[in-house]
Design an enzyme around this catalytic site. Structure first.
Site, PDB file in Angstrom:
ATOM      1  N   GLU A 147      -5.025  -5.214  10.661  1.00  0.00           N
ATOM      2  CA  GLU A 147      -4.028  -4.177  10.895  1.00  0.00           C
ATOM      3  C   GLU A 147      -4.279  -3.522  12.253  1.00  0.00           C
ATOM      4  OE1 GLU A 147      -2.135  -2.386   7.054  1.00  0.00           O
ATOM      5  OE2 GLU A 147      -4.124  -1.553   7.355  1.00  0.00           O
ATOM      6  N   GLU A 196      -6.758   4.490   8.266  1.00  0.00           N
ATOM      7  CA  GLU A 196      -6.664   5.929   7.984  1.00  0.00           C
ATOM      8  C   GLU A 196      -7.978   6.460   7.411  1.00  0.00           C
ATOM      9  OE1 GLU A 196      -1.920   5.370   7.305  1.00  0.00           O
ATOM     10  OE2 GLU A 196      -3.211   5.662   5.561  1.00  0.00           O
ATOM     11  N   HIS A 238      -9.317   0.940   5.311  1.00  0.00           N
ATOM     12  CA  HIS A 238      -8.028   1.125   5.982  1.00  0.00           C
ATOM     13  C   HIS A 238      -8.226   2.019   7.200  1.00  0.00           C
ATOM     14  CE1 HIS A 238      -3.884   2.413   6.703  1.00  0.00           C
ATOM     15  NE2 HIS A 238      -3.521   1.337   6.025  1.00  0.00           N
ATOM     16  N   ASN A 270       0.857  -1.190   0.000  1.00  0.00           N
ATOM     17  CA  ASN A 270       0.000   0.000   0.000  1.00  0.00           C
ATOM     18  C   ASN A 270       0.889   1.234   0.000  1.00  0.00           C
ATOM     19  OD1 ASN A 270      -1.941   1.965   0.373  1.00  0.00           O
ATOM     20  ND2 ASN A 270      -2.290   1.470   2.541  1.00  0.00           N
ATOM     21  N   LYS A 281       0.030   4.291  -0.193  1.00  0.00           N
ATOM     22  CA  LYS A 281      -0.594   5.469   0.418  1.00  0.00           C
ATOM     23  C   LYS A 281      -0.403   6.678  -0.508  1.00  0.00           C
ATOM     24  CE  LYS A 281      -0.170   3.362   4.933  1.00  0.00           C
ATOM     25  NZ  LYS A 281      -0.019   3.569   6.393  1.00  0.00           N
ATOM     26  N   SER A 315       3.684  -2.313  10.617  1.00  0.00           N
ATOM     27  CA  SER A 315       5.135  -2.355  10.823  1.00  0.00           C
ATOM     28  C   SER A 315       5.749  -3.662  10.326  1.00  0.00           C
ATOM     29  CB  SER A 315       5.488  -2.119  12.301  1.00  0.00           C
ATOM     30  OG  SER A 315       5.085  -0.820  12.714  1.00  0.00           O
ATOM     31  N   GLY A 324       2.832   2.002  11.418  1.00  0.00           N
ATOM     32  CA  GLY A 324       3.773   3.112  11.393  1.00  0.00           C
ATOM     33  C   GLY A 324       4.503   3.351  12.700  1.00  0.00           C
TER      34      GLY A 324
END
Length: 262
Positions: free
Chosen positions: A174, A106, A104, A12, A14, A220, A180
């Site tokens: 996730e 986000e 996702h 991904n 992003k 990660s 991250g």
């Protein structure tokens, strides 16, 4: 019955790489992977570029017959209409997209997307012949309050309830606290949740669907830890963020078998 599932390593990107950078990256990735023993034959490789890159990636993949799948990072619940800034599943399908990411963390966090909406997005993907990659995962607060699997399982249950019939699905676990952060879940933690997600699929959709569905871990992920995740029986690949932007790192993740001596 246990169904053999081909591992899926999905990058991904992003909001990174313009269309020229995307072409250069995919060319180099394909060149890097082409001669390795386990490349492509045993692992499906997919990239998820920004929408503005998809036509360029399609042209390259089709012209050079590259064994790399690709897809969108999101889609609209609607197929067409007055929805400024939205991307239809029809458009993704017309560009040869095999997959689309739905839900996702986000999108959930920054755009307020809930499971009912994500179920409708899953339905929109299915309607247009694109395989949804449905993301689920808990925050650190969720983990402390509810335990390891409760929130991801509920997210999966609610999205499927809103989606209707889904012939093919990829689920990506996730944990929000790992994305991250540099601090991935342990393989054992990932296995616990992925097993619970598969059990939920078994309950809601049936054994055959559950056995065939790939469940990915994301958060990660890097070359140094991918082998541990892939040893777990219910982890079928990875949805990779930052490491997917580096050729050598992502190629090493694809080649996870070389890290376990197989």
């Amino acid at each position: 019955m246990v169904t053999t599932r081909t591992p899926l390593m999905a990058g991904n990107w992003k909001m990174n790489f313009d269309h020229l950078q995307a072409i250069a990256f995919v060319q180099k990735l394909a060149w890097t992977l082409k001669d390795a023993k386990h490349d492509y034959a045993d692992v499906e490789v997919a990239v998820f570029p920004p929408f503005t890159d998809l036509r360029s990636v399609q042209t390259l993949v089709e012209a050079d017959k590259l064994p790399i799948a690709y897809g969108g990072q999101d889609l609209s619940e609607h197929d067409a209409g007055a929805y400024t800034g939205e991307i239809s599943g029809q458009f993704l399908a017309a560009l040869g997209s095999r997959y689309v990411i739905v839900g996702h963390s986000e999108r959930r966090q920054y755009h307020g997307e809930d499971d009912a909406l994500l179920g409708r997005k899953v339905a929109a993907a299915v309607r247009n012949g694109v395989v949804p990659v449905l993301c689920v995962g808990e925050t650190a607060e969720d983990l402390e309050a509810h335990g390891a699997a409760a929130v991801p399982v509920q997210q999966l249950r609610d999205a499927l309830a809103a989606a209707g019939e889904v012939p093919e699905l990829v689920v990506a676990y996730e944990p929000v606290w790992a994305i991250g952060s540099g601090q991935a879940a342990t393989p054992e933690q990932a296995q616990t949740v992925c097993r619970a997600l598969r059990d939920e699929l078994r309950t809601v959709v049936g054994d055959e669907f559950a056995d065939a569905t790939r469940i990915l871990y994301g958060g990660s992920v890097k070359a140094e830890n991918i082998a541990g995740f892939m040893r777990e029986p219910d982890v079928d690949g990875a949805l990779v963020g930052g490491a997917s932007l580096k050729i050598d790192d992502f190629a090493s993740i694809v080649r996870f078998r070389s890290h376990v001596g197989s």
